[in-house]
Each structure stands twice: as structure tokens, then as C-alpha cells.
Design an enzyme around this catalytic site. Structure first.
Site, PDB file in Angstrom:
ATOM      1  N   HIS A 165      74.805  30.533  62.823  1.00 58.29           N
ATOM      2  CA  HIS A 165      74.328  31.068  62.052  1.00 58.29           C
ATOM      3  C   HIS A 165      72.654  30.391  61.181  1.00 58.29           C
ATOM      4  CE1 HIS A 165      73.361  33.779  59.144  1.00 58.29           C
ATOM      5  NE2 HIS A 165      74.744  33.545  58.055  1.00 58.29           N
ATOM      6  N   ARG A 224      66.254  33.492  52.688  1.00 55.40           N
ATOM      7  CA  ARG A 224      66.819  34.265  54.143  1.00 55.40           C
ATOM      8  C   ARG A 224      64.821  35.194  54.418  1.00 55.40           C
ATOM      9  NH1 ARG A 224      71.755  34.463  55.406  1.00 55.40           N
ATOM     10  NH2 ARG A 224      70.819  35.520  57.344  1.00 55.40           N
ATOM     11  N   ASP A 268      80.471  24.946  52.757  1.00 50.41           N
ATOM     12  CA  ASP A 268      80.520  26.554  52.981  1.00 50.41           C
ATOM     13  C   ASP A 268      81.953  26.974  52.995  1.00 50.41           C
ATOM     14  OD1 ASP A 268      80.007  28.608  54.837  1.00 50.41           O
ATOM     15  OD2 ASP A 268      80.149  28.022  56.811  1.00 50.41           O
ATOM     16  N   ARG A 305      74.978  41.082  64.689  1.00 51.85           N
ATOM     17  CA  ARG A 305      75.994  39.993  63.614  1.00 51.85           C
ATOM     18  C   ARG A 305      77.397  40.059  64.408  1.00 51.85           C
ATOM     19  NH1 ARG A 305      77.676  38.265  57.648  1.00 51.85           N
ATOM     20  NH2 ARG A 305      75.762  37.041  58.104  1.00 51.85           N
ATOM     21  N   GLN A 350      70.669  31.642  58.560  1.00 45.39           N
ATOM     22  CA  GLN A 350      70.373  31.225  57.485  1.00 45.39           C
ATOM     23  C   GLN A 350      70.127  29.537  57.165  1.00 45.39           C
ATOM     24  OE1 GLN A 350      72.746  32.119  54.633  1.00 45.39           O
ATOM     25  NE2 GLN A 350      71.506  30.503  53.921  1.00 45.39           N
ATOM     26  N   CYS A 372      75.331  28.547  51.883  1.00 45.22           N
ATOM     27  CA  CYS A 372      74.488  29.958  52.136  1.00 45.22           C
ATOM     28  C   CYS A 372      74.801  31.163  52.077  1.00 45.22           C
ATOM     29  CB  CYS A 372      75.213  30.156  53.528  1.00 45.22           C
ATOM     30  SG  CYS A 372      77.179  30.382  54.139  1.00 45.22           S
TER      31      CYS A 372
HETATM   32  N1  NVA Z   1      80.767  30.792  57.727  1.00 41.84           N
HETATM   33  C1  NVA Z   1      80.494  31.313  56.956  1.00 41.84           C
HETATM   34  C2  NVA Z   1      79.806  32.425  56.691  1.00 41.84           C
HETATM   35  C3  NVA Z   1      78.750  32.893  56.050  1.00 41.84           C
HETATM   36  C4  NVA Z   1      77.679  33.355  55.660  1.00 41.84           C
HETATM   37  C5  NVA Z   1      81.211  32.390  57.763  1.00 41.84           C
HETATM   38  O1  NVA Z   1      81.270  32.441  59.266  1.00 41.84           O
HETATM   39  O2  NVA Z   1      82.094  33.370  57.071  1.00 41.84           O
HETATM   40  N1   CP Z   2      74.296  33.415  54.102  1.00 46.33           N
HETATM   41  C1   CP Z   2      75.006  34.617  54.729  1.00 46.33           C
HETATM   42  O1   CP Z   2      74.710  35.521  55.639  1.00 46.33           O
HETATM   43  O2   CP Z   2      75.753  35.892  53.626  1.00 46.33           O
HETATM   44  P1   CP Z   2      75.812  37.636  54.196  1.00 46.33           P
HETATM   45  O3   CP Z   2      77.025  37.667  55.396  1.00 46.33           O
HETATM   46  O4   CP Z   2      76.080  38.397  53.049  1.00 46.33           O
HETATM   47  O5   CP Z   2      74.903  38.046  54.881  1.00 46.33           O
END
Ligand code: NVA
Ligand code: CP
Length: 325
Positions: free
Chosen positions: A146, A310, A242, A119, A149, A282
Site C-alpha cells: 500500500h 493522502r 492496522d 486497487r 498510504q 491507515c
Molecule cells: N490492510 C488493510 C488496509 C486498508 C486500507 C486492508 O488491506 O484491508
Molecule cells: N487507508 C485507506 O487506504 O483507506 P480506504 O480503504 O478508505 O481507501
């Protein structure tokens, strides 16, 4: 056999998957259907208490440069339930955070573990990692995509709607973020229509949009991007949003709070979706910003099924990439 499995069995075929799971555009429609079929089968086994140690003795490294609840825990639990083990590697604690190169980190970790989930911020960082790794690399979220997800999202839609083909998905909010891009890629592969509504200046990446549109058109589907949320949500089967400021955009958060006000998913807007629409997010969510509490916690919401999925979707990905064929 679970009824969703029966639907999918006729649509799948067996072919070699890419080594890595970086974006959904790298996978064919049948690859995605295969993964969904596998996820349903593994979920079924788990619910019936049938052990499924497909990855006995395998180890997954997990590098996190951003916070996580769902991704971290579902990968870690998934590896354990598959008979393997996961190692959480915060970039603050490993030498990557002190300037060791991405390439060296990828080469070294490839000597120890069987797969790595990353990540990070720039999608190019993930690609560099994958180019230098000699083991499967899984995208656990970048600024651009992502995909794990969205595989869970497709699984959730399939379970609640019984099908994917021909459904209309509407995404309201920040068009230029990881979720929008992976949703457009994933939904177009499985024959769904996608409409995105976002404020001016927050449109999805044009290359990703063009490629997803080409894929969607192959199955007679469309991808539309508009600035009118009421237009986008018309007759939608699936409504998604989101956060307005993703991780790493903290400095823009105040401006975004103002720019996105007309794009809140609330009951007034949702009246224009189909009466049996489902709502996905998500998570984490900000009640009162991108979505009102009555929608997020209401009868159309499937966000906690989505979060649970997930685990099941990722076990299918892990088995496919780290398993022995
Ligand atoms: N778009 C959000 C998704 C979090 C799972 C982010 O990147 O923070
Ligand atoms: N939806 C998602 O990826 O959640 P986290 O940021 O908690 O991993």
C-alpha cells in the site's frame, strides 16, 4: 518557506522516476524525499489558496476491486485540484468484472486516459496491468503493498517529528499484510529503524523483509521482527497498527480475532514507547480490536492528519508521474 521544506531541500536531487508507482522499493531514497518535498509545497499552496493546476486537462482512471473511502476520494479530489479529472471504475461495472482480461483492459484504457490507479487483490494482477499499460500505473493497494498510504504516513511523521532519519517506528499486528510491507520498504529508505511485532505465523513476507533490511543497513538502521510486542515498542517514536483481517481475509476474521489479542495497541503497551510517541493507523480502524479508543482518539494519535495527507502526498505522485516533467 515551510520549515519541513528547508530540512528536505538539502537532501534532494533530480533524477528520472520510474514510470509507475507500484511499490516503494522501486524508488530511491532521494525520489521519496523529492516526493515528500513536493507534497509539502503543494500542501502549502493549497492551504494558502494558491491554484496549482499542474495537470490541466489530464484524466486519471481509477479501478477499484475492493472498497475504499480515503483512496478513492483523495485521488478524485486531488485530480480536480490539479486541474484534471478522475473516473471511478468499479470492477463490478466494467467488463473486467465479466471476464475481460487484465491485459486487454490495460491496453484499452491506455488509449483514453493519462494514468490509471488500480486497487486489487493479487499484486501480480497489478504487475500484469502495468506491463500491458502504456501510461503510468499507480498502486492504490494490493494484498502485498500500500505505497501511497505509506508516502502519506512518512509525510505525517515528518510534519509531527520534524525529521525522519534515526526515528524508531514500531508496527504491532498483522505482519504479513500490505501496510507492514510498504512501511518496512518506505521507512528503511528514509533511514528509520523498524520493529515489527506479530503473532507466530503472521510474519512479514521474507523476501520483502530481506530487501528492506539490506536497505536499512545501508544507513545504519535495523529491521527486527519479533513476537514480543513489549520488546518491539520499547522507546518507539512512532507506533503503527492496522486491522487484524484485511480486505479479502473475511473468512479468517474469527480466528484472527483470537490470535491477535496480545497484539492490541493499548495504553499499557504504549507506556513502553517514548513519552512523545505518535500513533498512526491507515484507517478504517476497529476500536477495541487492534487499537483501543483511548489511543486512537487520544493525544498521541495523528490518524486524521495522516488521512488528510493522502491527498497531499498523492498530488505529488500524480504531478511527478502525469505531469510534463
Ligand atoms: N490492510 C488493510 C488496509 C486498508 C486500507 C486492508 O488491506 O484491508
Ligand atoms: N487507508 C485507506 O487506504 O483507506 P480506504 O480503504 O478508505 O481507501
Amino acid at each position: 518557506m515551510n520549515s519541513h521544506l528547508k530540512v528536505l531541500k538539502s537532501e534532494v536531487n533530480t533524477q528520472r522516476l520510474p514510470r509507475d508507482f507500484l511499490t516503494l522499493s522501486d524508488f530511491s531514497s532521494s525520489d521519496i524525499m523529492n516526493l515528500l518535498t513536493e507534497a509539502l509545497a503543494i500542501k502549502d499552496m493549497q492551504k494558502k489558496g494558491i491554484p496549482h493546476p499542474f495537470l490541466k486537462g489530464k484524466v486519471l482512471g481509477m479501478i477499484f476491486e475492493k472498497s475504499s473511502t480515503r483512496t478513492r476520494v483523495s485521488f478524485e479530489v486531488g485530480m480536480l485540484q490539479l486541474g484534471g479529472h478522475a473516473i471511478f471504475l468499479s470492477s463490478k461495472d466494467i467488463q473486467l468484472g465479466r471476464g475481460e482480461t487484465v491485459a486487454d483492459t490495460a491496453k484499452v484504457l491506455s488509449r483514453y486516459v493519462d494514468g490509471i490507479m488500480v486497487r486489487t487483490y493479487g499484486h501480480d494482477q497489478l504487475e500484469e496491468f502495468a506491463e500491458n499499460a502504456t501510461i503510468p500505473v499507480i498502486n492504490g493497494l494490493t494484498d502485498l503493498h500500500h505505497p501511497t498510504q505509506v508516502l502519506a504516513d512518512l509525510l505525517t511523521i515528518l510534519e509531527h517529528k520534524g525529521e525522519l532519519k534515526g526515528l524508531k517506528m514500531c508496527y504491532i499486528g498483522d505482519g504479513n499484510n500490505n501496510m507492514t510491507h510498504s512501511l518496512m520498504e518506505g521507512a528503511s529508505k528514509v533511514g528509520m529503524h523498524v520493529s515489527v511485532a506479530c503473532p507466530k505465523g503472521y510474519e512479514p513476507n521474507s523476501l520483502i523483509t530481506a530487501k528492506a533490511t539490506e536497505v536499512a543497513n545501508l544507513s545504519g538502521c535495523t529491521i527486527t521482527v519479533t513476537h514480543d510486542p513489549f520488546d518491539a515498542i520499547q522507546d518507539a517514536d512512532v507506533v503503527v497498527t492496522d486491522v487484524w483481517a484485511s480486505m479479502g481475509m473475511e473468512e479468517e476474521a474469527e480466528r484472527r480475532l483470537k490470535d491477535f489479542v496480545p497484539y492490541q495497541v493499548n495504553s499499557e503497551l504504549c507506556q513502553h514507547a517514548k513519552s512523545d510517541f505518535i500513533f498512526l493507523h491507515c484507517l478504517p480502524a476497529h476500536r477495541g480490536e487492534e487499537v483501543t479508543a483511548d489511543i486512537l482518539d487520544g493525544p498521541h494519535s495523528v490518524v486524521f492528519d495522516e488521512a488528510e495527507n493522502r491527498l497531499h502526498a498523492q498530488k505529488a505522485i500524480l504531478k511527478a508521474l502525469l505531469g510534463n516533467g
